[in-house]
Scaffold this motif. Structure first.
Motif, mmCIF file in Angstrom:
data_model
loop_
_atom_site.group_PDB
_atom_site.id
_atom_site.type_symbol
_atom_site.label_atom_id
_atom_site.label_comp_id
_atom_site.label_asym_id
_atom_site.label_seq_id
_atom_site.Cartn_x
_atom_site.Cartn_y
_atom_site.Cartn_z
ATOM 1 N N LEU A 416 0.232 9.557 32.347
ATOM 2 C CA LEU A 416 0.549 10.975 32.178
ATOM 3 C C LEU A 416 -0.604 11.702 31.486
ATOM 4 O O LEU A 416 -0.918 12.855 31.813
ATOM 5 N N LEU A 434 2.723 7.788 40.461
ATOM 6 C CA LEU A 434 3.936 8.203 39.753
ATOM 7 C C LEU A 434 5.007 8.703 40.720
ATOM 8 O O LEU A 434 6.201 8.478 40.494
ATOM 9 N N SER A 438 8.717 7.075 40.915
ATOM 10 C CA SER A 438 9.924 7.871 40.702
ATOM 11 C C SER A 438 10.949 7.632 41.802
ATOM 12 O O SER A 438 12.151 7.783 41.587
ATOM 13 N N LYS A 445 12.030 8.098 37.067
ATOM 14 C CA LYS A 445 12.301 9.469 37.492
ATOM 15 C C LYS A 445 12.901 10.288 36.344
ATOM 16 O O LYS A 445 12.486 11.423 36.090
ATOM 17 N N TYR A 447 12.581 9.702 33.168
ATOM 18 C CA TYR A 447 11.561 9.871 32.124
ATOM 19 C C TYR A 447 10.594 10.989 32.500
ATOM 20 O O TYR A 447 10.217 11.816 31.652
ATOM 21 N N LEU A 448 10.200 11.044 33.764
ATOM 22 C CA LEU A 448 9.281 12.091 34.200
ATOM 23 C C LEU A 448 9.941 13.473 34.129
ATOM 24 O O LEU A 448 9.272 14.465 33.797
ATOM 25 N N GLU A 449 11.234 13.532 34.443
ATOM 26 C CA GLU A 449 11.963 14.802 34.312
ATOM 27 C C GLU A 449 11.968 15.261 32.859
ATOM 28 O O GLU A 449 11.761 16.443 32.556
ATOM 29 N N ARG A 451 9.764 14.424 30.498
ATOM 30 C CA ARG A 451 8.414 14.791 30.071
ATOM 31 C C ARG A 451 7.987 16.118 30.694
ATOM 32 O O ARG A 451 7.192 16.865 30.122
ATOM 33 N N LYS A 452 8.506 16.427 31.892
ATOM 34 C CA LYS A 452 8.193 17.698 32.528
ATOM 35 C C LYS A 452 8.662 18.862 31.659
ATOM 36 O O LYS A 452 7.946 19.864 31.494
ATOM 37 N N LEU A 463 3.604 17.306 37.076
ATOM 38 C CA LEU A 463 4.922 16.674 36.997
ATOM 39 C C LEU A 463 5.922 17.407 37.869
ATOM 40 O O LEU A 463 6.827 16.797 38.456
ATOM 41 N N THR A 467 7.956 15.445 40.767
ATOM 42 C CA THR A 467 9.435 15.349 40.736
ATOM 43 C C THR A 467 10.132 16.272 41.714
ATOM 44 O O THR A 467 11.275 16.015 42.109
#
Length: 469
Positions: A416, A434, A438, A445, A447-449, A451-452, A463, A467
């Motif tokens: 990231l 990534l 996801s 997925k 976690y990325l949401e 962090r977004k 991100l 996503t």
């Protein structure tokens, strides 16, 4: 030399080379067509169909056995190869027969049926009297397992010129034998050949140093010990201060007339101290006077010269010849790209990329790697801080392995972090990586949401792309 698990990779490659092109007059024409047009699973399935259609075709059964052998399915490989043995009269030449007998020998060896393995090895050797395919070493391994050490090691001694066909196991057992029987010079040859053929194993430099010392070859003993230190330093295991401390201790030992009555090696120690201190001009001036043919001296001479004034095309060609000894040494590739950078030849990202990336892969968390990431970043138009965030494709694969082993998605933070860097080939690979994760890992997925929502700027934009795109 350290013992390793018995791995037949080298032998599998040799045997595969044997099979290539060994046709079969009795085989159907379809066999040759399939071999030319298909590959992988498609080839295997086509061969299965041919085997049903032509159950007495040697080439088909032998090829199926070869593919199963290479895949590690030894049980099924044995079945096909045993049936091919009954049809061996169809084999077009001795090469095809050697191939079959060697496989059958390895399969019996794996089942610890050493008497049968030896019989097959001897059949192969009869057809390969010059040992061009490593058959003699296969026989030697069988003899060792049957406790016939004298005959086995006689084969190693007599066939040492064919050592390019030896496996890691062969090198290990032969080195131990040479060491135990006092054949120090041959033991050194075994170490050098192993390093050139496979890789450098931690501790080999110290083993060589001790052997050279026993032979009274003080300068070569120093160089071997220094080579061990260079590997340790390149991997981040010892600091530059520790290098100086250990080289100073070696220099003090040379002052002992009982150990070093001929007062050898002082110049080499002085030159190596300059080298480890990164005093390139002094190191170059001292080391160029030394005449040893040890490959580590050749390496440090050229590295010091590269750092001092860059490399000529001819010097780079000579340096590449040393790679077989130092393919596992980050420092080798570090000096390589620096010599290219200030030398006379073309130097850009496309030309130097493989060298730069190899330096990073071999020592990811060292100063060598950090400086090399910055250099890649510079070539891509990035600031130094941005360059340090770059991750290679192989490094992304390591993050995948960590996730698969059960680690939390937070392990992906360095990836990231790279997404905040301006567009380049590495960040694009990170985005694709990534996005794929996801889809395959719900936890990733989520976690990325998360962090977004926490991010901003370029990272946030990417991100969103990952996503929602």
């Amino acid at each position: 030399m350290k013992q390793k698990t018995v791995v037949w990779t080298a032998l599998v490659v040799a045997i595969a080379a044997l099979f290539t092109g060994c046709g079969n007059r009795a085989a159907p024409e379809e066999f040759q067509k399939v071999m030319e047009e298909k590959s992988g699973n498609e080839l295997f399935n086509e061969l299965l169909a041919l085997d049903q259609k032509y159950p007495d075709a040697f080439a088909v059964k032998a090829q199926l056995g070869q593919m199963l052998f290479a895949s590690g399915d030894y049980s099924k490989a044995t079945s096909y190869l045993k049936r091919a043995e009954k049809l061996i009269g169809q084999a077009e030449n001795d090469t095809a027969k050697v191939n079959l007998y060697m496989r059958l020998s390895v399969l019996d060896f794996e089942k610890k049926q050493y008497e049968s393995a030896l019989l097959y090895a001897e059949k192969a050797l009869t057809l390969d009297p010059k040992g061009e395919y490593g058959t003699v070493f296969l026989k030697a391994r069988c003899l060792l397992m049957l406790k016939q050490e004298t005959e086995a090691f006689l084969l190693y001694d007599q066939n040492w010129p064919l050592h390019e066909h030896m496996s890691r196991l062969d090198f290990n057992v032969y080195f131990d034998h040479c060491r135990e029987t006092g054949s120090s010079m041959r033991a050194l040859e075994v170490l050098d050949a192993y390093q050139a053929q496979f890789e450098y194993v931690a501790g080999q430099g110290l083993q060589a140093s001790q052997l050279y010392e026993e032979l009274g070859m003080i300068e070569e003993s120093i160089l071997s010990a220094a080579m061990e230190l260079e590997y340790l330093h390149s991997s981040g295991a010892v600091t530059r201060a520790q290098l100086r401390e250990r080289m100073t201790a070696i220099g003090e030992k040379l002052d002992d007339p009982a150990f070093n009555p001929k007062k050898l090696g002082k110049g080499i120690v002085q030159g190596l101290l300059h080298y480890f201190n990164e005093e390139w001009e002094k190191a170059d001036a001292v080391l160029q006077k030394e005449k040893s043919t040890h490959h580590f001296l050749s390496y440090v001479k050229m590295a010091a010269e590269f750092e001092r004034q860059g490399a000529t095309i001819r010097q780079l060609q000579e340096y590449v010849e040393l790679e077989k000894y130092f393919r596992d040494l980050a420092g080798y590739y570090y000096h390589f790209w620096r010599g290219m950078k200030i030398g006379e030849g073309e130097y850009n990202f496309n030309v130097a990329r493989n060298v730069l990336e190899k330096c990073i892969i071999l020592a990811r968390d060292t100063e060598y790697a950090r400086e090399t990431r910055r250099e890649i970043g510079r070539m891509l138009g990035l600031e130094s801080a941005a360059g340090e965030k770059l991750l290679l494709t192989k490094e992304l694969d390591w993050f995948l392995s960590r996730l698969q082993s059960g680690e939390e998605p937070a392990v992906l933070e360095p990836v990231l972090d790279m997404l905040s860097v301006p567009d380049n080939i590495y960040t694009m690979s990170g985005i694709v990586f990534l996005r794929d994760l996801s889809h395959g890992f719900p936890a990733v997925k989520a976690y990325l949401e998360k962090r977004k929502k926490q991010s901003e700027g370029r990272l946030h934009e990417r991100l969103v792309m990952i996503t929602e795109g």
